[in-house]
Write a protein that holds these residues in place. Structure first.
Motif, PDB file in Angstrom:
ATOM      1  N   ARG A  37       3.063  85.150 -24.311  1.00  0.00           N
ATOM      2  CA  ARG A  37       3.750  85.493 -23.067  1.00  0.00           C
ATOM      3  C   ARG A  37       3.854  86.998 -22.887  1.00  0.00           C
ATOM      4  O   ARG A  37       4.217  87.471 -21.816  1.00  0.00           O
ATOM      5  CB  ARG A  37       5.167  84.898 -23.056  1.00  0.00           C
ATOM      6  N   THR A  65       6.232  75.276 -39.246  1.00  0.00           N
ATOM      7  CA  THR A  65       6.020  73.849 -39.406  1.00  0.00           C
ATOM      8  C   THR A  65       5.504  73.222 -38.105  1.00  0.00           C
ATOM      9  O   THR A  65       5.645  72.027 -37.901  1.00  0.00           O
ATOM     10  CB  THR A  65       7.335  73.172 -39.815  1.00  0.00           C
ATOM     11  N   HIS A  66       4.919  74.025 -37.251  1.00  0.00           N
ATOM     12  CA  HIS A  66       4.493  73.527 -35.944  1.00  0.00           C
ATOM     13  C   HIS A  66       3.034  73.076 -35.946  1.00  0.00           C
ATOM     14  O   HIS A  66       2.763  71.918 -36.172  1.00  0.00           O
ATOM     15  CB  HIS A  66       4.766  74.610 -34.892  1.00  0.00           C
ATOM     16  N   ILE A  99       1.010  67.704 -37.925  1.00  0.00           N
ATOM     17  CA  ILE A  99       1.242  67.657 -36.474  1.00  0.00           C
ATOM     18  C   ILE A  99      -0.079  67.882 -35.734  1.00  0.00           C
ATOM     19  O   ILE A  99      -0.433  67.122 -34.832  1.00  0.00           O
ATOM     20  CB  ILE A  99       2.279  68.729 -36.056  1.00  0.00           C
ATOM     21  N   PHE A 139      -2.289  65.071 -33.308  1.00  0.00           N
ATOM     22  CA  PHE A 139      -2.746  65.297 -31.929  1.00  0.00           C
ATOM     23  C   PHE A 139      -4.272  65.201 -31.837  1.00  0.00           C
ATOM     24  O   PHE A 139      -4.813  64.573 -30.924  1.00  0.00           O
ATOM     25  CB  PHE A 139      -2.292  66.669 -31.422  1.00  0.00           C
ATOM     26  N   HIS A 143      11.852  61.341 -36.067  1.00  0.00           N
ATOM     27  CA  HIS A 143      11.331  60.814 -34.796  1.00  0.00           C
ATOM     28  C   HIS A 143       9.807  60.762 -34.760  1.00  0.00           C
ATOM     29  O   HIS A 143       9.211  60.666 -33.696  1.00  0.00           O
ATOM     30  CB  HIS A 143      11.862  61.653 -33.634  1.00  0.00           C
ATOM     31  N   GLU A 166       7.755  58.284 -32.685  1.00  0.00           N
ATOM     32  CA  GLU A 166       7.670  58.470 -31.235  1.00  0.00           C
ATOM     33  C   GLU A 166       6.386  59.186 -30.824  1.00  0.00           C
ATOM     34  O   GLU A 166       6.039  59.223 -29.651  1.00  0.00           O
ATOM     35  CB  GLU A 166       8.892  59.247 -30.726  1.00  0.00           C
ATOM     36  N   LYS A 197      22.070  72.810 -40.462  1.00  0.00           N
ATOM     37  CA  LYS A 197      21.491  73.976 -41.139  1.00  0.00           C
ATOM     38  C   LYS A 197      20.004  74.165 -40.795  1.00  0.00           C
ATOM     39  O   LYS A 197      19.226  73.224 -40.909  1.00  0.00           O
ATOM     40  CB  LYS A 197      21.644  73.795 -42.645  1.00  0.00           C
ATOM     41  N   TYR A 198      19.660  75.347 -40.397  1.00  0.00           N
ATOM     42  CA  TYR A 198      18.300  75.742 -39.995  1.00  0.00           C
ATOM     43  C   TYR A 198      17.822  75.044 -38.711  1.00  0.00           C
ATOM     44  O   TYR A 198      16.686  75.238 -38.285  1.00  0.00           O
ATOM     45  CB  TYR A 198      17.274  75.488 -41.109  1.00  0.00           C
ATOM     46  N   GLU A 246      17.357  67.332 -32.205  1.00  0.00           N
ATOM     47  CA  GLU A 246      16.401  66.576 -33.014  1.00  0.00           C
ATOM     48  C   GLU A 246      15.900  65.375 -32.224  1.00  0.00           C
ATOM     49  O   GLU A 246      16.692  64.539 -31.785  1.00  0.00           O
ATOM     50  CB  GLU A 246      17.077  66.087 -34.301  1.00  0.00           C
ATOM     51  N   GLY A 247      14.614  65.298 -32.027  1.00  0.00           N
ATOM     52  CA  GLY A 247      14.034  64.194 -31.272  1.00  0.00           C
ATOM     53  C   GLY A 247      12.527  64.338 -31.239  1.00  0.00           C
ATOM     54  O   GLY A 247      11.940  65.063 -32.047  1.00  0.00           O
ATOM     55  N   LYS A 248      11.925  63.646 -30.302  1.00  0.00           N
ATOM     56  CA  LYS A 248      10.472  63.693 -30.194  1.00  0.00           C
ATOM     57  C   LYS A 248       9.989  65.134 -29.954  1.00  0.00           C
ATOM     58  O   LYS A 248       9.017  65.575 -30.557  1.00  0.00           O
ATOM     59  CB  LYS A 248      10.033  62.785 -29.043  1.00  0.00           C
ATOM     60  N   THR A 284      10.071  67.288 -32.977  1.00  0.00           N
ATOM     61  CA  THR A 284       9.006  66.857 -33.885  1.00  0.00           C
ATOM     62  C   THR A 284       7.672  67.457 -33.451  1.00  0.00           C
ATOM     63  O   THR A 284       6.914  67.974 -34.270  1.00  0.00           O
ATOM     64  CB  THR A 284       8.907  65.320 -33.892  1.00  0.00           C
ATOM     65  N   MET A 285       7.408  67.404 -32.151  1.00  0.00           N
ATOM     66  CA  MET A 285       6.142  67.949 -31.650  1.00  0.00           C
ATOM     67  C   MET A 285       6.086  69.461 -31.816  1.00  0.00           C
ATOM     68  O   MET A 285       5.021  70.031 -32.021  1.00  0.00           O
ATOM     69  CB  MET A 285       5.961  67.598 -30.182  1.00  0.00           C
ATOM     70  N   LEU A 286       7.237  70.105 -31.705  1.00  0.00           N
ATOM     71  CA  LEU A 286       7.254  71.565 -31.798  1.00  0.00           C
ATOM     72  C   LEU A 286       7.408  72.034 -33.237  1.00  0.00           C
ATOM     73  O   LEU A 286       7.425  73.233 -33.508  1.00  0.00           O
ATOM     74  CB  LEU A 286       8.383  72.147 -30.943  1.00  0.00           C
ATOM     75  N   GLY A 287       7.557  71.086 -34.160  1.00  0.00           N
ATOM     76  CA  GLY A 287       7.666  71.467 -35.562  1.00  0.00           C
ATOM     77  C   GLY A 287       8.946  72.207 -35.887  1.00  0.00           C
ATOM     78  O   GLY A 287       8.984  72.985 -36.836  1.00  0.00           O
ATOM     79  N   LYS A 327      13.057  72.348 -36.865  1.00  0.00           N
ATOM     80  CA  LYS A 327      14.105  71.548 -37.485  1.00  0.00           C
ATOM     81  C   LYS A 327      15.151  71.254 -36.422  1.00  0.00           C
ATOM     82  O   LYS A 327      15.577  72.133 -35.684  1.00  0.00           O
ATOM     83  CB  LYS A 327      14.726  72.274 -38.673  1.00  0.00           C
ATOM     84  N   PHE A 348       8.898  77.688 -26.207  1.00  0.00           N
ATOM     85  CA  PHE A 348       9.588  78.452 -27.247  1.00  0.00           C
ATOM     86  C   PHE A 348      10.354  79.627 -26.644  1.00  0.00           C
ATOM     87  O   PHE A 348      10.414  80.697 -27.227  1.00  0.00           O
ATOM     88  CB  PHE A 348       8.601  78.947 -28.310  1.00  0.00           C
TER      89      PHE A 348
END
Lengths: 309, 419
Positions: free
Chosen positions: A121, A134-135, A173, A177, A198, A201, B185-186, B191-193, B196-199, B201, B269
């Motif tokens: 950006r 962790t992405h 991850i 994908f 999750h 999902e 913590k961290y 917390e959800g889908k 998880t997709m964005l990696g 915590k 982000f």
């Protein structure tokens, strides 16, 4: 004209099936190039690429550097084991300083999820995400799926189990994908504490027992236990992990079919993979490494050709 | 100044004019409703389609002064609060020093802003660390209106219980942000889908719910009263609803912006979406809306948390939590009014917080001292450097066109009209 849909490669989530096909096609011709006596093409002459690594890396950085050099790009390297913020300089400042020296592309590894997205950006250069916390780790997923594509011709309907520390794994991850985009079925397997709550999902199967996962799959992509990325303890001991989640030859021999073993490296031998598996005919681990250079050449080459919209 | 507010709908359940369209005249700081005969006003405000309420009261904001004046100071914070429509704000204690002595309370209480009065909270524990109680009786005597560790939860069960017991001497109000810090913590987002997709915590809903359950049990055991700050999950609403039905003295609030976004909106982000508690899922959003409708959620707060650019223009996980929000409460209320009656929303930002803190409640009636906010649900504006008065710019609404704004605030003889 064949061109990627994105200016950056930030994650597999953002690219299309068409992009992946194009990358594979390009990688295949680069794979031929690097197997010739003269392994170099002049495609990226006059392009300067900065490899900016805020996290330790040996093989990914080496793989990118080789890819860049074989495309005749000029290469500069910056690495810092800790995040730049800890040194008092922000990520943006660090990168802008490097870009001020006229750099066209940035290959970045960083411990924060989304760091390359944040950067995209604010700066103009093309960005390749070489792993963000962790992405995602898009080039790893591309080389993994390319290796399978190379071996089997297609991933349509293939069953792939990703085994190990899914929670801390950008490889997982990105692979999920990529595999889904290519039509494969995905299962994740590991101790429940190392599976994101999750994860189902995302449309993957979840399995807690390694043997059952191995029975189900055609391919097992075994992940490294990321002790360095675990800020909290997730399982009691490595000993117990290797006993109940490690993969050895006996387990593979008990199956009524032959499965392919992958690992993104570096392997913790005797933890997630026994040497008798890692070095066996089941394993395509070294093919992954070879294909890594070709796939990264393809990504860099294609991104350099994307014009600003 | 003689001020005439023409044709506003009065929303004040303590007033005989509640729900009626009135002309309200203010002269020398006193109210006259529907003055007969010929009125000569210095300033007339056409208020057709607008709502006139007792001055808005923000039960949760961080002014960052003393200690973090690079993020906000009393002058900038109170100016932003005034533009946001507030005549009173309850200030969190998380300053440096923490609001935990008489002097700390007085620095805030005696700031002397003409329109916005600060009602300081005292810290429950020294340094807001959750380990040792502050001198709460002394702080109360000095003017603290309630007790909270503010941005931090009172995590220690025994300390929370003792605080509940100790405050009963003067019917003091305990305000707790329900958060199990081991579970958050961290964490950086819901917390959800999406996390998880964005990696990233996650901050699970259970971190809030578990703490509410614990606090309710302690309340049942120790007596006293508790107010939960900024609830965000569906289950929290259900827990508080059930506890109240049972007769426990429990109230709660939510940030007015909480339902403006979902976790799935966090795609790029952008740290301006990093708030604590985080934006959650659709089901949580629906439950919060229902909670507002059923008055389980008593109060709307700004949860104004200014952060300087150096702490926001960063990698998401390194950025601080919080957004500036004094001035966007009005547009939040306008948006919420599509789903919740506006009268109820306005009550939750003017009368209800004062009731919970046991403060004097201004009334829109003849001869009362003027303490008024005029809210226009239709006015359109953009939050930017011209309109924003906070020192910080951290807001997901920054640069966006917003609908709903406060046009006028009156405190006694002092009048502020939004230009």
């Amino acid at each position: 004209m064949s061109q990627l849909s994105q200016k950056h490669l930030l994650g597999i989530k953002d690219i299309t099936r068409k992009d992946i096909d194009l990358i594979f096609k390009t990688a295949r011709s680069f794979k031929d190039v690097i197997n010739r006596p003269i392994k170099k093409v002049p495609s990226l002459r006059d392009i300067t690429i900065a490899n900016i690594f805020f996290e330790n890396s040996t093989r990914t950085r080496l793989s990118f550097e080789l890819a860049e050099k074989r495309l005749s790009a000029d290469v500069v390297n910056f690495s810092s084991s800790s995040s730049s913020v800890k040194k008092g300089e922000t990520l943006l400042d660090t990168v802008n300083n490097i870009l001020a020296m006229k750099v066209d592309m940035v290959v970045m590894r960083h411990s924060s999820p989304g760091a390359p997205h944040f950067l995209s950006r604010h700066i103009k250069a093309n960005i390749v995400n070489a792993g963000d916390g962790t992405h995602e780790h898009p080039t790893q997923a591309l080389l993994d799926t390319f290796s399978l594509h190379d071996k089997f011709g297609s991933l349509e309907g293939m069953k792939v189990a990703i085994i190990g520390d899914i929670l801390h794994s950008r490889v997982a991850i990105s692979n999920i994908f990529a595999l889904q985009k290519l039509g494969a079925e995905v299962m994740v397997c590991g101790p429940n504490t190392l599976l994101p709550k999750h994860i189902a999902e995302l449309g993957v199967k979840v399995e807690l027992d390694v043997m059952r996962a191995l029975k189900w799959c055609d391919v097992a992509n075994v992940l490294r236990i990321q002790l360095e990325r675990q800020q909290i303890k997730y399982f009691p001991t490595l000993r117990e992990y290797s006993l109940y989640y490690g993969i050895n030859k006996k387990m593979l021999e008990s199956l009524d079919k032959e499965i392919t073993i992958m690992h993104p490296g570096p392997i913790n031998r005797g933890v997630e993979l026994n040497s008798d598996v890692a070095d066996s005919d089941h394993s395509i681990i070294l093919e992954q490494v070879e294909n890594g250079v070709a796939v990264r050449m393809a990504v860099l080459y294609l991104l350099a050709g994307v014009q600003d919209a | 100044m003689k001020l005439l507010i023409k044709g506003a709908r009065v929303i004040d359940r303590n007033s005989e004019f509640h729900g009626k369209v009135c002309d309200v005249f203010v002269e020398r700081g006193r109210i006259q409703v529907n003055p007969g005969g010929k009125i000569s006003a210095d300033r007339e405000v056409e208020a057709k389609g607008m709502y006139l309420t007792p001055g808005w009261f923000d039960m949760r904001c961080w002014l960052a002064d003393p200690g973090f004046e690079h993020k906000e100071d009393l002058e900038s914070g109170l100016t932003a609060a005034m533009y946001g429509g507030f005549t009173g704000v309850a200030a969190l204690p998380n300053n440096s020093p923490i609001t935990q002595s008489k002097n700390d309370v007085k620095y805030l209480a005696n700031n002397g802003h003409p329109i916005v009065t600060i009602y300081p909270y005292g810290a429950v524990t020294l340094g807001c660390k959750g380990e040792e109680l502050t001198e709460m009786i002394d702080l109360h005597t000095a003017g603290a209106v309630g007790f909270t560790d503010g941005l931090s939860p009172v995590w220690h069960s025994d300390i929370l219980m003792k605080a509940l017991q100790y405050l009963q001497k003067f019917d003091g109000q305990l305000v707790n942000k329900a958060e199990d810090r081991y579970l958050t913590k961290y964490g950086t987002m819901h917390e959800g889908k999406q996390s998880t997709m964005l990696g990233m915590k996650g901050i699970p809903g259970i971190a809030e719910e578990l703490m509410i359950m614990r606090d309710l049990e302690l309340l049942r055991y120790a007596g006293g009263k508790i107010h939960f700050a900024t609830i965000s999950s569906a289950k929290s609403v259900a827990l508080i609803k059930a506890a109240r039905k049972e007769g426990l003295s429990v109230t709660c609030d939510m940030a007015s912006y909480q339902t403006a976004f979902l976790d799935s909106d966090l795609v790029n982000f952008d740290a301006n979406y990093k708030v604590q508690p985080p934006f959650r899922e659709k089901s949580d959003r629906s439950a919060l809306i229902r909670g507002l409708k059923e008055d389980v959620v008593d109060v709307l707060v700004s949860n104004h948390v200014p952060q300087d650019m150096e702490n926001k223009k960063l990698e998401f996980d390194l950025a601080e939590f919080g957004i500036i929000s004094f001035q966007t409460v009005a547009s939040d209320i306008a948006a919420l009014s599509n789903e919740v009656p506006v009268e109820s929303l306005l009550d939750k930002i003017s009368i209800r917080p004062r009731e919970i803190l046991g403060l004097e409640i201004p009334v829109i009636a003849d001869d009362e001292t003027a303490d008024l906010t005029l809210f226009d649900p239709k006015s359109e504006w953009i939050l930017d450097r011209q309109t924003s008065h906070s020192k910080s710019h951290n807001s997901p609404f920054w640069g966006k066109k917003l609908k709903g704004r406060v046009q006028l605030v009156v405190k006694g003889a002092k009048v502020h009209i939004t230009p």
